[in-house]
Design an enzyme around this catalytic site. Structure first.
Site, PDB file in Angstrom:
ATOM      1  N   LYS A 278       0.828  -1.200   0.000  1.00 21.19           N
ATOM      2  CA  LYS A 278       0.000   0.000   0.000  1.00 21.19           C
ATOM      3  C   LYS A 278       0.865   1.254   0.000  1.00 21.19           C
ATOM      4  CE  LYS A 278      -3.803  -1.913   2.803  1.00 21.19           C
ATOM      5  NZ  LYS A 278      -4.920  -1.699   1.858  1.00 21.19           N
ATOM      6  N   ARG A 352     -10.480 -11.348   1.286  1.00 25.21           N
ATOM      7  CA  ARG A 352     -11.355 -12.380   0.706  1.00 25.21           C
ATOM      8  C   ARG A 352     -10.695 -13.757   0.748  1.00 25.21           C
ATOM      9  NH1 ARG A 352     -11.643  -9.086  -4.733  1.00 25.21           N
ATOM     10  NH2 ARG A 352     -11.286  -7.500  -3.119  1.00 25.21           N
TER      11      ARG A 352
END
Length: 504
Positions: A278, A352
């Site tokens: 990130k 996920r």
């Protein structure tokens, strides 16, 4: 009446909008306090420009106290608007901020307009939650916190006196919001998967829950490939946490006949993004990427307090998404619990991957009537919904309706988004069953990815990334991680029949 309660230093009275003849009206206790103080409190409200709008506030010092309460030092006049639950929640938050560092406050705010139970239960729940959460603080300062919440709140009025159970339920709801917010706020140099499992053990002991925790060796042995892959780069290995709740007084034989609700929480205790790292500013708040797991833990802790009538199993998939020589790589293919495979296109779409394992395990092993997962999953949901409403996907209209209604009542609103099958082809991979990085319509495609792991079991997915961070104090929301979700889940699960009509 609040003005007659000895030992409190603050009295807070509700202010309602009036009409052309009388601009504002004061709620229960005002007439008696008028006499004791020999002051026109309506005139005080008008002098401060109050209109009765929600969360307006004015204060009046009382240096000498009153004959019935010599300790009284301050009177607060707080607007309650239309006296709806949302108004009482916000008025409670205003009260909390105005009374921080105080020892005690007495108030008739929840008794506004003479509300009687059980019709007034929502007002009590809303006021208590607003007061508790509006006063939320977290600190790690060597000298202690800068401020403390008011230490004692005394609610005066028939609405509470009639049923103490209502007040206890309200405190449980507010406390769950506090717990989930606290867990999400703990810094990640303390908070790791093992620490989170330790918190779950404390909760299980206090709430009478059964607990099982898988360590990294057991996760590998049992085939939880998503959790193992995401957590393998970290110095603190992953954990899968399971908590089991059975309603009080239910025999083992009877419990087996009760429907099972499974709650699944994303527990990424810090998210660097992995090798798909990130940007620095986007990493600052990533200690709260386990908010879904915090919500599940806080919900499990309070199920008995709201008399949840069904069995509930909570699963928290906990891992740290770190960077090292053993990190998950773009292009890797992982095998989830149950055998389905995923090609990793982006290591920053890790949530996920861990949820998939827990969902597949829940559906195959726990015989659920329905499954609800909670996760700070996608930035796309924030783009779609802003920062004041969470995203909801569901395969069953009944559960969607229940959750939306519970969110509205609890002050944690949801907006249902579509599981649009037309985007299914974006999940395609040339080498695996699916890719974790389909691109475009990110909240929807993430939900479609997860749907493959629940089969035909009724399922709801709460993507709360939109509401995970609070940028400025706003009513009951305080700056920092929000802990959004536990109050709405408890409001739903504490209803008379949480699964009625679901899956039919």
């Amino acid at each position: 009446m609040p003005g007659a309660i000895k030992g409190v230093e603050v009295v807070a009275l509700p202010v309602l909008p009036g009409d052309d003849d009388v601009p504002v009206l004061l709620g229960p206790g005002a007439a008696e306090l008028n006499e004791q103080l020999d002051v026109d409190l309506v005139g005080v409200a008008e002098l401060h420009g109050l209109t009765g709008a929600t969360a307006e506030i004015a204060s009046m010092p009382v240096p000498a106290g009153t004959s019935s309460n010599p300790d009284l030092r301050l009177v607060l006049l707080i607007g309650v608007g239309e006296a709806r639950p949302i108004d009482l929640r916000r008025a409670g938050a205003a009260l909390a901020r105005a009374t921080r560092d105080r020892a005690a406050v007495a108030t008739s705010l929840p008794a506004v307009a003479g509300v009687d139970l059980p019709d007034g239960r929502e007002l009590v729940e809303a006021f208590v939650a607003g007061t508790m959460l509006g006063g939320f603080v977290f600190h790690w300062r060597s000298a202690g916190p800068e401020h403390h919440p008011v230490r004692r709140v005394v609610i005066a009025g028939p609405a509470v006196a009639a049923d103490r159970g209502v007040l206890e339920r309200a405190v449980a709801l507010g406390g769950a919001g506090w717990r989930s917010r606290m867990l999400a706020t703990v810094p990640s140099n303390l908070k790791n998967p093992a620490w989170l499992a330790g918190q779950a053990e404390e909760i299980a002991g206090a709430a009478g829950l059964e607990i099982r925790v898988w360590d990294e060796e057991e996760l590998t042995r049992d085939g939880f490939g998503g959790l193992v892959a995401v957590g393998r780069a970290s110095a603190t290995p992953p954990r899968l946490i399971r908590l089991d709740y059975t309603p009080r007084g239910v025999s083992i034989r009877a419990a087996k006949k009760l429907p099972v609700v499974v709650l699944v929480g994303k527990g990424i205790t810090f998210d660097s993004g992995g090798l798909s790292i990130k940007p620095g500013p986007a990493m600052v708040s990533m200690k709260r990427d386990m908010t879904g797991g915090a919500v599940v833990l806080a919900t499990m802790a309070a199920l008995a307090d709201v008399d949840c009538p069904v069995r509930v199993i909570g699963l928290v998939a906990a891992a740290e998404n770190a960077i090292s020589g053993s990190a998950l790589r773009p292009g890797d293919v992982i095998r989830h619990w149950g055998g389905r495979t995923t090609e990793v296109g982006n290591t920053d779409a890790e949530g996920r991957l861990v949820l998939a394992d827990a969902l597949a395990y829940a559906v195959a092993e726990l015989d659920p009537a329905l499954v609800v997962d909670v996760a700070t999953l996608t930035g796309a949901v924030k783009v779609a919904l802003g920062q004041q409403v969470g995203g909801l996907f569901a395969t069953d209209d009944a559960i969607a309706d229940r959750l939306v209604a519970a969110g509205q009542r609890a002050g944690e609103p949801l907006w249902r988004l579509p599981l649009f099958a037309g985007y299914e082809d974006r999940l395609a991979s040339k080498v695996a069953d699916a890719s974790n990085d389909p691109g475009g319509a990110g909240a929807i495609t993430a939900a479609l990815f997860l749907r493959h792991f629940v089969g035909d079991v009724p399922w709801a997915h709460l993507d709360i990334a939109s509401v995970a961070d609070v940028e400025k104090d706003w009513h009951e929301w305080t700056v920092g991680p929000s802990g959004f979700g536990s109050r709405l889940l408890l409001t739903w699960l504490g209803s008379e029949d949480p699964v009625e009509g679901i899956g039919s």
